[in-house]
Design an enzyme around this catalytic site. Sequence first.
Site, PDB file in Angstrom:
ATOM      1  N   ILE A 108       0.799  -1.204   0.126  1.00 14.70           N
ATOM      2  CA  ILE A 108       0.134   0.025  -0.076  1.00 14.70           C
ATOM      3  C   ILE A 108       0.915   1.362  -0.049  1.00 14.70           C
ATOM      4  O   ILE A 108       2.150   1.191   0.593  1.00 14.70           O
ATOM      5  CB  ILE A 108      -0.951   0.011   1.216  1.00 14.70           C
ATOM      6  CG1 ILE A 108      -1.852   1.252   0.950  1.00 14.70           C
ATOM      7  CG2 ILE A 108      -0.227   0.226   2.543  1.00 14.70           C
ATOM      8  CD1 ILE A 108      -3.062   1.216   2.048  1.00 14.70           C
ATOM      9  N   ILE A 139       4.893  -1.162   2.802  1.00 13.92           N
ATOM     10  CA  ILE A 139       4.509   0.243   2.599  1.00 13.92           C
ATOM     11  C   ILE A 139       5.196   0.810   1.375  1.00 13.92           C
ATOM     12  O   ILE A 139       6.729   0.646   1.431  1.00 13.92           O
ATOM     13  CB  ILE A 139       4.710   1.070   3.845  1.00 13.92           C
ATOM     14  CG1 ILE A 139       4.303   0.382   5.035  1.00 13.92           C
ATOM     15  CG2 ILE A 139       4.424   2.423   3.643  1.00 13.92           C
ATOM     16  CD1 ILE A 139       2.655   0.248   5.177  1.00 13.92           C
ATOM     17  N   LYS A 140       4.754   1.252   0.388  1.00 11.78           N
ATOM     18  CA  LYS A 140       5.336   1.696  -0.825  1.00 11.78           C
ATOM     19  C   LYS A 140       5.818   3.101  -0.570  1.00 11.78           C
ATOM     20  O   LYS A 140       4.912   4.068  -0.441  1.00 11.78           O
ATOM     21  CB  LYS A 140       4.336   1.495  -2.008  1.00 11.78           C
ATOM     22  CG  LYS A 140       4.123   0.306  -2.441  1.00 11.78           C
ATOM     23  CD  LYS A 140       3.268   0.134  -3.814  1.00 11.78           C
ATOM     24  CE  LYS A 140       3.850   0.036  -4.958  1.00 11.78           C
ATOM     25  NZ  LYS A 140       2.682   0.003  -5.933  1.00 11.78           N
ATOM     26  N   ILE A 141       6.980   3.284  -0.921  1.00 11.48           N
ATOM     27  CA  ILE A 141       7.636   4.664  -0.912  1.00 11.48           C
ATOM     28  C   ILE A 141       8.267   4.872  -2.172  1.00 11.48           C
ATOM     29  O   ILE A 141       8.995   4.109  -2.675  1.00 11.48           O
ATOM     30  CB  ILE A 141       8.631   4.777   0.287  1.00 11.48           C
ATOM     31  CG1 ILE A 141       7.793   4.549   1.700  1.00 11.48           C
ATOM     32  CG2 ILE A 141       9.593   6.125   0.292  1.00 11.48           C
ATOM     33  CD1 ILE A 141       8.977   4.533   3.042  1.00 11.48           C
TER      34      ILE A 141
END
Length: 372
Positions: A108, A139-141
């Site tokens: 996400i 967690i998408k960064i």
Amino acid sequence: MTDALKRLSDEGVAIWLDDLSRQRITSGNLAELIDQQHVVGVTTNPSIFQKAISDGHGYDQQVADLAARKVTVEEAIRMITTADVRDAADILRPVFDATGGQDGRVSIEVDPRLAHHTTPTIAEAKQLAWLVDRPNTLIKIPATKAGLPAITEVIGLGISVNVTLIFSLERYREVMDAYLAGLEKAKAAGLDLSLIRSVASFFVSRVDSEIDKRLEKIGTDEAKGLKGKAALANARLAYEAYEEVFSSERWAALDKAGANKQRPLWASTGVKDPAYKDTLYVDELVAPGTVNTMPEATLEATGDHGQITGDTVSGTYAGARADLAAIAGLGVSYDEVVQLLEDEGVEKFEASWNDLLKSTEAELKRLAPSEG
């Protein structure tokens, strides 16, 4: 159906689905893809959620409840998207357990409007990890300049990360460096490194789309002969960089402490040019220890007629370098292209996020209860 997806999986490529919706979850479709088509992970992005929430009525009850509580549109989006990711993570939990935490993951993304701001990105990543509250979340960064220190900080806190929007080889090396620095911070803090996972999403088809356009404009036979070669060359050299970094002395110290390699993930693997085989970016990017996240059409095409013939990456590096050198020799600037693609990638996700805000706001109004 052929056994191409099984062969791909047997070659050490984790097959992830680049899509998610409430309908996919509740209909049993996601569970079916895991059971029958070797899918072991899911990636999402703002465009995917915008499409999911705009289509059909799968979210009506939750949106009506959120409207009754008079939540802000930003809060509504977070409640809706994290609910989907949590449910998908639960469906994938057996895969997560069976692979010792390597797969069975759902990604996400942080709010794309934060892409050029480090501190808010870190805060959002922490909030998303807390909200979803599942060990098999990533967690998408984004791999912007501001994203790099955020990656280090978030990994250092023990949060698993999917680094997205990587286009250039130089930036990919910076991403791997940020990951190792994060692991070093986590180690210094006494965290269990074996619980931290990461993938680096290296984008494929968009590189060909942009470079092919420039080659077509040049118009010579040599230029036209190089079409469709840039994306594979770029990705293959990324794998060479991965092999180099994860056989270094710096990595050896972390490996000894129980750390996991950051796997390369081939993203944007749906073919944009109909002249190319629809499984091009699957068949030609087979290498152990990688992930290929596919839109459903590409997944189905691979299952139907993919040609998986073993490792198609290792040992191709000289040819890949020659292809990129030939393209550069025609005056196509690699640095200019990859920077443009990063900027456009952030802008596209921002635009999708803004569309998501608008459509969710309209849904909140439509489903708001009459006063009383």
